[in-house]
Design a protein around this motif. Structure first.
Motif, PDB file in Angstrom:
ATOM      1  N   ARG A  45      -5.281  10.766 -57.120  1.00 15.74           N
ATOM      2  CA  ARG A  45      -6.110  11.931 -56.820  1.00 15.74           C
ATOM      3  C   ARG A  45      -6.040  12.961 -57.938  1.00 15.74           C
ATOM      4  O   ARG A  45      -7.054  13.547 -58.334  1.00 15.74           O
ATOM      5  CB  ARG A  45      -5.634  12.560 -55.499  1.00 15.74           C
ATOM      6  CG  ARG A  45      -6.492  13.724 -55.012  1.00 15.74           C
ATOM      7  CD  ARG A  45      -7.897  13.272 -54.713  1.00 15.74           C
ATOM      8  NE  ARG A  45      -8.711  14.383 -54.222  1.00 15.74           N
ATOM      9  CZ  ARG A  45     -10.023  14.321 -54.069  1.00 15.74           C
ATOM     10  NH1 ARG A  45     -10.667  13.197 -54.354  1.00 15.74           N
ATOM     11  NH2 ARG A  45     -10.707  15.340 -53.629  1.00 15.74           N
ATOM     12  N   GLU A  46      -4.846  13.173 -58.450  1.00 17.55           N
ATOM     13  CA  GLU A  46      -4.676  14.116 -59.559  1.00 17.55           C
ATOM     14  C   GLU A  46      -5.448  13.653 -60.794  1.00 17.55           C
ATOM     15  O   GLU A  46      -6.092  14.461 -61.481  1.00 17.55           O
ATOM     16  CB  GLU A  46      -3.191  14.267 -59.893  1.00 17.55           C
ATOM     17  CG  GLU A  46      -2.383  14.989 -58.824  1.00 17.55           C
ATOM     18  CD  GLU A  46      -0.895  14.943 -59.108  1.00 17.55           C
ATOM     19  OE1 GLU A  46      -0.510  14.426 -60.185  1.00 17.55           O
ATOM     20  OE2 GLU A  46      -0.114  15.415 -58.264  1.00 17.55           O
ATOM     21  N   ALA A  48      -8.067  11.685 -60.812  1.00 19.24           N
ATOM     22  CA  ALA A  48      -9.502  11.786 -60.523  1.00 19.24           C
ATOM     23  C   ALA A  48      -9.996  13.211 -60.709  1.00 19.24           C
ATOM     24  O   ALA A  48     -11.060  13.450 -61.295  1.00 19.24           O
ATOM     25  CB  ALA A  48      -9.777  11.302 -59.100  1.00 19.24           C
ATOM     26  N   LEU A  49      -9.230  14.176 -60.224  1.00 19.68           N
ATOM     27  CA  LEU A  49      -9.614  15.576 -60.372  1.00 19.68           C
ATOM     28  C   LEU A  49      -9.586  15.996 -61.839  1.00 19.68           C
ATOM     29  O   LEU A  49     -10.425  16.791 -62.280  1.00 19.68           O
ATOM     30  CB  LEU A  49      -8.683  16.467 -59.548  1.00 19.68           C
ATOM     31  CG  LEU A  49      -8.819  16.336 -58.025  1.00 19.68           C
ATOM     32  CD1 LEU A  49      -7.753  17.174 -57.324  1.00 19.68           C
ATOM     33  CD2 LEU A  49     -10.218  16.767 -57.568  1.00 19.68           C
ATOM     34  N   SER A  50      -8.614  15.460 -62.585  1.00 22.79           N
ATOM     35  CA  SER A  50      -8.539  15.764 -64.016  1.00 22.79           C
ATOM     36  C   SER A  50      -9.765  15.211 -64.743  1.00 22.79           C
ATOM     37  O   SER A  50     -10.330  15.882 -65.623  1.00 22.79           O
ATOM     38  CB  SER A  50      -7.264  15.165 -64.604  1.00 22.79           C
ATOM     39  OG  SER A  50      -7.200  15.364 -66.003  1.00 22.79           O
ATOM     40  N   ALA A  52     -12.722  14.619 -63.392  1.00 19.19           N
ATOM     41  CA  ALA A  52     -13.877  15.416 -62.976  1.00 19.19           C
ATOM     42  C   ALA A  52     -13.902  16.750 -63.719  1.00 19.19           C
ATOM     43  O   ALA A  52     -14.966  17.226 -64.135  1.00 19.19           O
ATOM     44  CB  ALA A  52     -13.834  15.657 -61.469  1.00 19.19           C
ATOM     45  N   SER A  53     -12.734  17.332 -63.915  1.00 23.22           N
ATOM     46  CA  SER A  53     -12.646  18.593 -64.662  1.00 23.22           C
ATOM     47  C   SER A  53     -13.098  18.393 -66.109  1.00 23.22           C
ATOM     48  O   SER A  53     -13.781  19.249 -66.684  1.00 23.22           O
ATOM     49  CB  SER A  53     -11.204  19.108 -64.631  1.00 23.22           C
ATOM     50  OG  SER A  53     -11.073  20.309 -65.374  1.00 23.22           O
ATOM     51  N   ASN A 162     -19.234  13.011 -58.460  1.00 18.55           N
ATOM     52  CA  ASN A 162     -18.858  12.531 -57.127  1.00 18.55           C
ATOM     53  C   ASN A 162     -18.140  11.181 -57.199  1.00 18.55           C
ATOM     54  O   ASN A 162     -17.196  10.927 -56.441  1.00 18.55           O
ATOM     55  CB  ASN A 162     -20.094  12.409 -56.239  1.00 18.55           C
ATOM     56  CG  ASN A 162     -20.655  13.759 -55.839  1.00 18.55           C
ATOM     57  OD1 ASN A 162     -19.925  14.756 -55.794  1.00 18.55           O
ATOM     58  ND2 ASN A 162     -21.941  13.815 -55.547  1.00 18.55           N
ATOM     59  N   THR A 165     -14.409  11.578 -58.113  1.00 19.03           N
ATOM     60  CA  THR A 165     -13.521  12.155 -57.103  1.00 19.03           C
ATOM     61  C   THR A 165     -13.623  11.473 -55.743  1.00 19.03           C
ATOM     62  O   THR A 165     -12.971  11.904 -54.789  1.00 19.03           O
ATOM     63  CB  THR A 165     -13.820  13.651 -56.928  1.00 19.03           C
ATOM     64  OG1 THR A 165     -15.205  13.834 -56.575  1.00 19.03           O
ATOM     65  CG2 THR A 165     -13.531  14.421 -58.208  1.00 19.03           C
ATOM     66  N   SER A 166     -14.408  10.428 -55.636  1.00 17.87           N
ATOM     67  CA  SER A 166     -14.604   9.756 -54.351  1.00 17.87           C
ATOM     68  C   SER A 166     -13.425   8.851 -54.010  1.00 17.87           C
ATOM     69  O   SER A 166     -12.534   8.623 -54.829  1.00 17.87           O
ATOM     70  CB  SER A 166     -15.895   8.938 -54.376  1.00 17.87           C
ATOM     71  OG  SER A 166     -15.740   7.795 -55.200  1.00 17.87           O
ATOM     72  N   ASP A 167     -13.451   8.319 -52.801  1.00 18.51           N
ATOM     73  CA  ASP A 167     -12.428   7.362 -52.373  1.00 18.51           C
ATOM     74  C   ASP A 167     -12.866   5.925 -52.653  1.00 18.51           C
ATOM     75  O   ASP A 167     -12.411   4.988 -52.000  1.00 18.51           O
ATOM     76  CB  ASP A 167     -12.158   7.523 -50.862  1.00 18.51           C
ATOM     77  CG  ASP A 167     -11.494   8.849 -50.544  1.00 18.51           C
ATOM     78  OD1 ASP A 167     -10.725   9.330 -51.393  1.00 18.51           O
ATOM     79  OD2 ASP A 167     -11.745   9.403 -49.459  1.00 18.51           O
TER      80      ASP A 167
END
Length: 206
Positions: A45-46, A48-50, A52-53, A162, A165-167
């Motif tokens: 998750r971290e 993925a967020l990185s 996306a950022s 999207n 950051t998606s599953d």
């Protein structure tokens, strides 16, 4: 009789101890696996967020270069135009390189559908438009919010964010289709689709 009772109690106590140890051991194993899975999920998750950022940063840089380039075509003094053009060309190339790195990341980490690959391939063409416009010494004329290229670029950028950051299912290690996904995304066939968008825009420079 007393000896038998004593032995019985010893055996009973031993069995109880063994069962307790097995129960504790099983609980530890299960707990460790759950903890490891949770840690892995949090780490993913971290990451993925990185990613996306990073896409958000690249997207913002793209728009900054685009606005500066169009401004330079109209307002920049001729004495500084060439220097500014080269500087913006370099910045556009860096943006493209960052975007390509994100494409490789998602292709190697996530299971993508054919539609996902097509959308990412089309977005890749959109990111290339800025560098190509600078190279051709032409403005990137997305002057209307309803411009087909501009609309596609915004929608596909949101879709990519999207996806990051998606599953969506994570790709298993050594899964050979990762390379196939990247090859699909970077295929030149998407250039034809982008040109079809451009053809519907009478102001397009393509």
């Amino acid at each position: 009789m007393a000896d038998w009772s004593l032995s019985h109690e010893v055996i009973k106590a031993s069995l109880t101890g063994i069962v307790s140890l097995i129960t504790l051991g099983s609980g530890w194993v299960v707990g460790s696996r759950i903890s490891a899975m949770w840690t892995l999920r949090q780490k993913r998750r971290e990451l993925a967020l990185s990613a996306a950022s990073e896409l958000h940063r690249i997207y913002g840089e793209f728009f900054a270069i685009w606005k500066l380039w169009n401004y330079s075509k109209k307002e920049a003094p001729s004495s500084s135009a060439d220097e500014m053009r080269w500087d913006l060309m370099k910045r556009a190339a860096v943006v493209e390189a960052g975007f390509e790195a994100l494409l490789m990341k998602i292709a190697s980490e996530r299971v993508l559908s054919r539609a996902d690959c097509d959308d990412l391939g089309l977005l890749r063409q959109g990111f290339q438009r800025l560098r190509e416009s600078i190279r051709s010494d032409k403005s990137l004329d997305w002057s209307s919010s309803s411009d087909p290229e501009y609309v596609a670029f915004k929608r596909l950028s949101c879709h990519f964010a999207n996806l990051l950051t998606s599953d969506r299912q994570w790709r298993r290690p050594r899964q050979e289709t990762a390379a196939d996904a990247l090859l699909d995304i970077t295929s030149n066939v998407h250039e034809i689709r982008w040109k079809q968008l451009s053809a519907s825009n009478p102001r397009s420079g393509i």
